[in-house]
Design a protein around this motif. Structure first.
Motif, PDB file in Angstrom:
ATOM      1  N   ARG A  94     -15.230  -7.603 -21.347  1.00 19.79           N
ATOM      2  CA  ARG A  94     -14.440  -7.231 -20.178  1.00 19.79           C
ATOM      3  C   ARG A  94     -13.332  -6.246 -20.556  1.00 19.79           C
ATOM      4  O   ARG A  94     -12.991  -5.363 -19.769  1.00 19.79           O
ATOM      5  N   THR A  95     -12.774  -6.379 -21.749  1.00 15.55           N
ATOM      6  CA  THR A  95     -11.717  -5.465 -22.188  1.00 15.55           C
ATOM      7  C   THR A  95     -12.275  -4.182 -22.794  1.00 15.55           C
ATOM      8  O   THR A  95     -11.500  -3.301 -23.185  1.00 15.55           O
ATOM      9  N   GLY A  96     -13.596  -4.079 -22.877  1.00 16.53           N
ATOM     10  CA  GLY A  96     -14.212  -2.867 -23.393  1.00 16.53           C
ATOM     11  C   GLY A  96     -14.296  -2.795 -24.895  1.00 16.53           C
ATOM     12  O   GLY A  96     -14.680  -1.752 -25.444  1.00 16.53           O
ATOM     13  N   GLU A  97     -13.986  -3.877 -25.596  1.00 16.79           N
ATOM     14  CA  GLU A  97     -13.984  -3.848 -27.060  1.00 16.79           C
ATOM     15  C   GLU A  97     -15.342  -4.196 -27.666  1.00 16.79           C
ATOM     16  O   GLU A  97     -15.584  -3.919 -28.848  1.00 16.79           O
ATOM     17  N   VAL A  98     -16.215  -4.800 -26.878  1.00 22.77           N
ATOM     18  CA  VAL A  98     -17.560  -5.131 -27.341  1.00 22.77           C
ATOM     19  C   VAL A  98     -18.571  -4.539 -26.375  1.00 22.77           C
ATOM     20  O   VAL A  98     -18.459  -4.711 -25.157  1.00 22.77           O
ATOM     21  N   ARG A  99     -19.550  -3.815 -26.920  1.00 24.61           N
ATOM     22  CA  ARG A  99     -20.609  -3.240 -26.092  1.00 24.61           C
ATOM     23  C   ARG A  99     -21.707  -4.282 -25.845  1.00 24.61           C
ATOM     24  O   ARG A  99     -21.991  -4.657 -24.718  1.00 24.61           O
ATOM     25  N   GLU A 100     -22.346  -4.722 -26.926  1.00 22.57           N
ATOM     26  CA  GLU A 100     -23.434  -5.684 -26.818  1.00 22.57           C
ATOM     27  C   GLU A 100     -23.221  -6.792 -27.837  1.00 22.57           C
ATOM     28  O   GLU A 100     -22.548  -6.605 -28.861  1.00 22.57           O
ATOM     29  N   ALA A 101     -23.809  -7.954 -27.541  1.00 23.96           N
ATOM     30  CA  ALA A 101     -23.614  -9.114 -28.412  1.00 23.96           C
ATOM     31  C   ALA A 101     -24.931  -9.861 -28.579  1.00 23.96           C
ATOM     32  O   ALA A 101     -25.800  -9.840 -27.706  1.00 23.96           O
TER      33      ALA A 101
END
Length: 333
Positions: free
Chosen positions: A110-117
């Motif tokens: 949500r904060t844009g720090e992770v693209r995919e997990a």
């Protein structure tokens, strides 16, 4: 899964541990919202409201279905992450662990720090419902997150289990970050974002890995034992970091993990071996005080020479270990 861990009593004010210690919502996925009025029916009142004879009746109305908000735009420094969790006979705790992990991933996305997990769970030599409950907790994931629960009947030690599990990430780029925790632990919602921030400080060089702290919960020991444990943990703290290492709260960039051979497979202390190899190769390891992970203080523990064994020793004799002769780092952290 070895090492001394901080008691929840001594948690510093403002520690982001709040959501990690809340009761888990088994099966609930982070970030999902339910419509307040799923039927779309409106209520129409005839006559004067509040007077005898006024009739309320449900009437259909035309509604426009709300479209889900678009995925947040990733930051320029956004990364992909993989979370690796070994589990042995953890049917009672695996769902709460995964719920907390998904909450932390949702926050980071949500904060844009992770693209995919990607979330990986190893059900190692389990005879209970660990795998089924992990599958249920990982159902209905958002499109940017995938998961895999694998049954591992291979040999111990746990370092080998962790290493085999991360072989499931062989297809991922080296810029991916690996996050390690344990099935008896619960991470705070800022776990991913906080560890990434520690790896990329604004006023210093980036780190190849981040070794965080943990807080012990549900340890039923007398005050003398708790004080002895607190002294042991505090002896490793400094104003800017600490000397502890916990597999329950560890992150490492995948390229650096691969460069040093990944988790080693000693009888215990695999996280110490990994961090030692990273440092020996000249790579920096950050050691922030926050975020910390809540982990079980049960005795006996699952791992030999792990937390449960240490807590049992301290509970039996609070003078062991004493302040002048601490136990080896591969037992205490």
């Amino acid at each position: 899964m070895t090492g001394a861990r901080r008691d929840t009593r001594s948690r510093p004010p403002g520690d982001a541990e709040g959501d990690a210690t809340r009761p888990a919502r088994t099966g609930a996925q982070a970030g999902l919202r339910h419509a307040a009025n799923p039927t779309g029916a409106a209520t129409r009142t005839t006559g004067t409201p509040g007077t005898p004879g006024a009739i309320s009746e449900g009437t259909p109305r035309t509604t426009t279905r709300e479209t889900p908000p678009p995925s947040p735009r990733p930051r320029p420094d956004a990364v992909d992450v993989v979370v690796a969790i070994p589990a042995h006979e953890e049917e009672d705790l695996i769902a709460s662990c995964l719920t907390s992990v998904l909450r932390a991933l949702a926050h980071a996305h949500r904060t844009g720090e992770v693209r995919e997990a990607r979330v990986l769970v190893s059900a190692h030599r389990c005879t209970d419902a660990t795998a089924a409950r992990a599958e249920a907790a990982l159902a209905d994931l958002p499109p940017w997150c995938t998961s895999k629960v694998v049954a591992d009947d291979g040999p111990t030690p746990v370092g080998a289990v962790r290493h085999r599990l991360l072989e499931r990430a062989d297809d991922l780029a080296g810029t991916t970050w690996v996050f390690s925790t344990d099935a008896d632990s619960r991470v705070p919602s800022d776990w991913i974002t906080g560890m990434l921030a520690a790896a990329r400080p604004a006023d210093g060089p980036p780190a190849a890995a981040v070794a965080g702290l943990v807080d012990v919960e549900h340890w039923h020991a007398d005050p003398a034992a708790r004080e002895a444990y607190a002294r042991l943990v505090e002896s490793g703290l400094t104003p800017t970091g600490h000397s502890h290492v916990y597999a329950a709260n560890l992150a490492v960039r995948l390229a650096d993990y691969r460069a040093v051979g990944g988790f080693p497979a000693p009888e215990h202390g695999e996280e110490h071996g990994l961090v030692a190899a990273l440092r020996a190769s000249g790579r920096r390891v950050a050691t922030p005080h926050h975020p910390s992970v809540a982990t079980s203080g049960r005795t006996p523990g699952r791992a030999a020479h792990g937390l449960g064994e240490l807590l049992a020793r301290i509970a039996e004799d609070p003078c062991l270990p004493d302040d002048t002769t601490p136990p080896p780092l591969d037992v205490v952290a």
